[in-house]
Write a protein that holds these residues in place. Structure first.
Motif, PDB file in Angstrom:
ATOM      1  N   THR A  11       0.884  -1.183   0.000  1.00  0.00           N
ATOM      2  CA  THR A  11       0.000   0.000   0.000  1.00  0.00           C
ATOM      3  C   THR A  11       0.913   1.222   0.000  1.00  0.00           C
ATOM      4  O   THR A  11       2.076   1.137   0.403  1.00  0.00           O
ATOM      5  N   PRO A  12       0.406   2.386  -0.448  1.00  0.00           N
ATOM      6  CA  PRO A  12       1.270   3.576  -0.583  1.00  0.00           C
ATOM      7  C   PRO A  12       1.982   3.928   0.720  1.00  0.00           C
ATOM      8  O   PRO A  12       1.342   3.946   1.782  1.00  0.00           O
ATOM      9  N   PRO A  13       3.296   4.195   0.672  1.00  0.00           N
ATOM     10  CA  PRO A  13       4.085   4.435   1.890  1.00  0.00           C
ATOM     11  C   PRO A  13       3.615   5.644   2.694  1.00  0.00           C
ATOM     12  O   PRO A  13       3.793   5.679   3.907  1.00  0.00           O
ATOM     13  N   PHE A  14       2.986   6.609   2.020  1.00  0.00           N
ATOM     14  CA  PHE A  14       2.569   7.812   2.739  1.00  0.00           C
ATOM     15  C   PHE A  14       1.048   7.916   2.875  1.00  0.00           C
ATOM     16  O   PHE A  14       0.497   8.981   3.102  1.00  0.00           O
ATOM     17  N   GLU A  15       0.382   6.771   2.704  1.00  0.00           N
ATOM     18  CA  GLU A  15      -1.041   6.671   3.007  1.00  0.00           C
ATOM     19  C   GLU A  15      -1.195   5.520   3.999  1.00  0.00           C
ATOM     20  O   GLU A  15      -1.346   4.359   3.614  1.00  0.00           O
ATOM     21  N   PRO A  16      -1.108   5.840   5.323  1.00  0.00           N
ATOM     22  CA  PRO A  16      -1.121   4.775   6.320  1.00  0.00           C
ATOM     23  C   PRO A  16      -2.337   3.858   6.160  1.00  0.00           C
ATOM     24  O   PRO A  16      -3.445   4.326   5.901  1.00  0.00           O
ATOM     25  N   THR A  17      -2.066   2.561   6.239  1.00  0.00           N
ATOM     26  CA  THR A  17      -3.115   1.565   6.036  1.00  0.00           C
ATOM     27  C   THR A  17      -3.022   0.531   7.153  1.00  0.00           C
ATOM     28  O   THR A  17      -1.923   0.083   7.472  1.00  0.00           O
ATOM     29  N   VAL A  18      -4.176   0.206   7.737  1.00  0.00           N
ATOM     30  CA  VAL A  18      -4.176  -0.791   8.816  1.00  0.00           C
ATOM     31  C   VAL A  18      -4.520  -2.162   8.258  1.00  0.00           C
ATOM     32  O   VAL A  18      -5.500  -2.316   7.524  1.00  0.00           O
ATOM     33  N   ARG A  19      -3.639  -3.119   8.519  1.00  0.00           N
ATOM     34  CA  ARG A  19      -3.931  -4.515   8.174  1.00  0.00           C
ATOM     35  C   ARG A  19      -3.578  -5.344   9.395  1.00  0.00           C
ATOM     36  O   ARG A  19      -2.472  -5.184   9.934  1.00  0.00           O
ATOM     37  N   ASP A  20      -4.525  -6.155   9.839  1.00  0.00           N
ATOM     38  CA  ASP A  20      -4.199  -7.109  10.883  1.00  0.00           C
ATOM     39  C   ASP A  20      -3.628  -6.420  12.125  1.00  0.00           C
ATOM     40  O   ASP A  20      -2.632  -6.885  12.707  1.00  0.00           O
ATOM     41  N   GLY A  21      -4.200  -5.274  12.481  1.00  0.00           N
ATOM     42  CA  GLY A  21      -3.784  -4.586  13.695  1.00  0.00           C
ATOM     43  C   GLY A  21      -2.468  -3.828  13.600  1.00  0.00           C
ATOM     44  O   GLY A  21      -1.942  -3.349  14.606  1.00  0.00           O
ATOM     45  N   LYS A  22      -1.940  -3.733  12.353  1.00  0.00           N
ATOM     46  CA  LYS A  22      -0.658  -3.042  12.171  1.00  0.00           C
ATOM     47  C   LYS A  22      -0.839  -1.844  11.238  1.00  0.00           C
ATOM     48  O   LYS A  22      -1.572  -1.925  10.253  1.00  0.00           O
ATOM     49  N   ILE A  23      -0.118  -0.750  11.565  1.00  0.00           N
ATOM     50  CA  ILE A  23      -0.163   0.449  10.721  1.00  0.00           C
ATOM     51  C   ILE A  23       0.997   0.359   9.721  1.00  0.00           C
ATOM     52  O   ILE A  23       2.160   0.331  10.124  1.00  0.00           O
ATOM     53  N   TYR A  24       0.674   0.289   8.406  1.00  0.00           N
ATOM     54  CA  TYR A  24       1.719   0.222   7.391  1.00  0.00           C
ATOM     55  C   TYR A  24       1.936   1.610   6.797  1.00  0.00           C
ATOM     56  O   TYR A  24       1.012   2.207   6.234  1.00  0.00           O
ATOM     57  N   ALA A  25       3.154   2.145   6.945  1.00  0.00           N
ATOM     58  CA  ALA A  25       3.506   3.456   6.385  1.00  0.00           C
ATOM     59  C   ALA A  25       4.987   3.705   6.656  1.00  0.00           C
ATOM     60  O   ALA A  25       5.535   3.204   7.652  1.00  0.00           O
ATOM     61  N   ARG A  26       5.636   4.471   5.769  1.00  0.00           N
ATOM     62  CA  ARG A  26       7.023   4.873   6.037  1.00  0.00           C
ATOM     63  C   ARG A  26       7.001   5.790   7.248  1.00  0.00           C
ATOM     64  O   ARG A  26       6.200   6.730   7.300  1.00  0.00           O
ATOM     65  N   GLY A  27       7.821   5.450   8.252  1.00  0.00           N
ATOM     66  CA  GLY A  27       7.882   6.250   9.468  1.00  0.00           C
ATOM     67  C   GLY A  27       6.906   5.794  10.547  1.00  0.00           C
ATOM     68  O   GLY A  27       6.910   6.335  11.660  1.00  0.00           O
ATOM     69  N   ALA A  28       6.101   4.782  10.254  1.00  0.00           N
ATOM     70  CA  ALA A  28       5.103   4.316  11.227  1.00  0.00           C
ATOM     71  C   ALA A  28       5.780   4.011  12.564  1.00  0.00           C
ATOM     72  O   ALA A  28       5.281   4.356  13.629  1.00  0.00           O
ATOM     73  N   CYS A  29       6.954   3.378  12.478  1.00  0.00           N
ATOM     74  CA  CYS A  29       7.706   3.061  13.701  1.00  0.00           C
ATOM     75  C   CYS A  29       8.912   3.990  13.862  1.00  0.00           C
ATOM     76  O   CYS A  29       9.204   4.443  14.966  1.00  0.00           O
TER      77      CYS A  29
END
Lengths: 457, 457
Positions: free
Chosen positions: B100-118
């Motif tokens: 999914t787009p790195p700068f459009e945070p997306t939640v899958r399976d309880g995790k936030i996917y995005a560059r910089g999320a962590c």
């Protein structure tokens, strides 16, 4: 000879303008984004053959880019010359190193700078214009057929299918190709052999994703490091290639052949200066001419992996890639060498990575006879137009289809090239001297004249 | 603890929405084309600090990207915690590997996917929200200062200038950073050390232009081949780094320290499965934890040269490049290691190429004390919120400024990170578990509480 010089003089500017028009087509066969341009180039070449006086001109469709065919049969009894060339060109990158746009031909200091200026648009187009000259001056002494393809820079895979399917159409007595170079205009030469080619792409995979080099660095195999070690292992300390069996079929030249080859003019200081290197590199025990002309080689043509953008990124990448090509000499065969490379490369891969090898294309090495009527005709033509006997040389490049013509059509090839090694083929700022272009147009009719004469016509 | 859980529950959705808003800024500090986005991110962070209740919030200009400062001084007599974080992120490429787009945070399976999320937005923002929580529930037990920079991913060079120039403003009793990871939520841990870094870029030049690999192949040194041999030579058969003097200053752990370190839960089969590798790689004689946490390493982060486009190009390139970084451990220093690398790399370059080395940036390794009040406060906070004592570990990553704070401000740092090694920092599909985000917001107020208590307030 007089009518030739006169015709070229009268049409000097147009002959150049027409080449420029051809060079403006970005006919890069390796990159799909130029597909329309490559197809347009084929149509343009076909029209130019018609304009020059060819009959039965066709743009022959293939599974890839089309092959342009045209012919002029003046007398079935007379000998037939099959002219081969290619209208596709190498990619222009690295684009930023060009001094002028690669597809906007520019003249500097008597040289035409453009991608394809020499390889092969400038050289095959000499044949189209020489044909026009013979038609206009009513001096065509034999039958002529043209086969100009669009996939030479990507392995000519569809040409071989076309040739096998059109043996009658392509029936001829000799193949004539201008896609090689001379030592210099002061030392005209004729190539009597070409190296074969095996081109592969390798992919080395370490972890299944790019990793943080701090969190994982030192604990997981880095595919760039492993690929580097594998590439480093391909040559030993004498720069011999380490692939087991690689040299088994190589025919060593006789001392006499080596002497003849090394008699050709060569100035190592000049050679190094031109390349701006303080030291050469190559297989121990062989001269530069031998290394490039008569010995097989292995070169890495490209490598990439990890972060290659601006600035710094601390990544331990998942994959690393390389494009590797081997030049082959008689009697190596590209299938066998590709197999030997694959077997060896996989065998030296450590268990901590996965390796995938994809063969790109290949071609067989060839040696052309120097005692044939066609070779003698080329000698006489060059001797007359240059005022000097050509020196026989071995070319380091590959024109895979030369072996194909011999196998499928039973035809020998004459490699009458007018380029120079310094033309920067496949490099930024490829060029072709205007002098060589006109010289070729003047020499080619003489080849046809002597080929017909020596054939008894 | 009750008021904390209650506040987080009441504001659960908003706390997440605010993080998403922050993650939508493509604040890539390494790539100039994101300059405006990075600057906008700084302004956004400043506003969020004001909204949370910070005083004297400033966007402090530097020669590079600004540093966001804010503070809340409740009582000069009480201890002060300096919270550090960074709002810049790593480049997102290879972009095509993101699900999914790195700068459009997306939640899958309880995790936030995005560059910089962590790394590090998700982690520093926990401190902003924990501060808001303490302000709103009137439970802030000590003074707090925020320093959030925008150049951590490119070496923090301007932060060091800022710190040296603002020692009074930054006066505090401890630095608190959440930019590291835990073993797992079941095995909470606290990092007690970080590796340093020396990052360099090398350029190997062979001939002065790209050459046709057929015409010149076998006679001229190929810079890719030479660079590969040089990289291959950086590790010996035991994967020790071959740079003379590289290990001279390295402090070996005591047998007791090694035992403690290796007592941390580690499942090699799981580790290999997660990375999909059949075999690990690393320095002989050391465990994975030791290799990534306590031993210096050298990794190639990127390599490129020649033709890397689609298809085949038979070029012998003029140049080959690599980005190489070394992780350092006590008592190595990055200036010295950079010098040793440069000297050695130049010394192994053959005469047939030219080598240029450009240092990018670096940082010193650190070890944090485990007997300090601040460390004990972090232990108690984690023990209370996780119901388990944290395990001390050594982190493999680098936060160069930790050494800077010690040198310039005389402050020790507590590394209370809530990420996981599997968060894919610096990789495609970086993620941060929503659970960890809330857990951090709940744990941080406890740290401040115990830090004040153990300080006698």
């Amino acid at each position: 000879m007089q009518h030739i010089k006169q015709y070229v003089d009268e049409h000097r500017q147009r002959l150049l303008d027409e080449l420029f028009a051809l060079l403006r087509f970005p006919s890069v066969s390796a990159d799909p984004k130029y597909k329309a341009d490559v197809l347009n180039t084929a149509d343009h070449v076909a029209q130019k053959l018609r304009d020059a006086g060819a009959d039965n001109v066709e743009v022959c469709q293939t599974a890839g880019y089309p092959i342009v065919y045209g012919e002029k049969i003046i007398d079935a009894a007379k000998p037939t010359v099959l002219v081969y060339g290619h209208y596709d060109v190498q990619p222009a990158d690295p684009i930023e190193l060009w001094h002028t746009p690669p597809f906007e031909p520019t003249v500097r200091d008597g040289k035409i700078y453009a991608r394809g200026a020499c390889d092969d648009k400038g050289q095959f187009y000499m044949h189209v214009k020489a044909f026009e000259l013979m038609m206009q001056t009513d001096t065509l002494p034999c039958n002529i057929k043209f086969m100009i393809e669009g996939e030479e820079e990507v392995g000519s895979s569809n040409l071989s299918i076309f040739v096998k399917a059109n043996k009658d159409k392509l029936k001829a007595d000799v193949v004539l190709i201008s896609d090689t170079s001379m030592i210099s205009m002061e030392h005209p030469s004729l190539e009597t052999g070409l190296r074969g080619l095996s081109y592969v792409e390798v992919e080395v995979t370490g972890p299944n994703r790019d990793l943080h080099s701090g969190v994982y660095g030192g604990a997981v195999a880095n595919p760039i490091t492993i690929l580097s070690k594998m590439i480093a292992a391909m040559h030993d300390e004498n720069n011999h290639i380490t692939i087991p069996g690689f040299y088994d079929e190589v025919i060593e030249l006789t001392p006499a052949e080596r002497t003849a080859l090394n008699n050709a003019p060569y100035d190592e200081a000049e050679y190094k200066k031109d390349l701006d290197v303080v030291e050469l590199w190559g297989e121990k025990g062989y001269s530069t001419f031998e290394r490039t002309g008569t010995r097989p080689t292995l070169e890495v043509n490209g490598i990439w992996g990890g972060y290659i953008g601006e600035g710094a990124k601390t990544v331990l990448p998942s994959k690393a890639h390389a494009k590797i090509s081997m030049r082959l000499v008689p009697n190596q065969t590209f299938e066998q060498i590709t197999q030997l490379f694959t077997k060896h490369f996989l065998s030296i891969a450590p268990a901590n990575v996965k390796v995938k090898i994809t063969p790109h294309h290949g071609g067989e090495p060839v040696v052309t006879p120097t005692d044939s009527i066609a070779y003698k005709a080329a000698q006489k033509a060059i001797a007359e137009s240059f005022g000097k006997e050509p020196i026989p040389t071995r070319g380091g490049g590959s024109i895979p289809i030369v072996a194909l013509f011999e196998a499928e059509l039973g035809l020998k090839t004459v490699l009458m090239g007018f380029g120079l090694d310094s033309d920067a083929l496949h490099s930024p700022n490829e060029k072709y001297d205007i002098f060589n272009y006109y010289k070729g147009i003047e020499t080619i009719p003489l080849f046809h004249k002597y080929f017909a004469e020596l054939s008894g016509f």
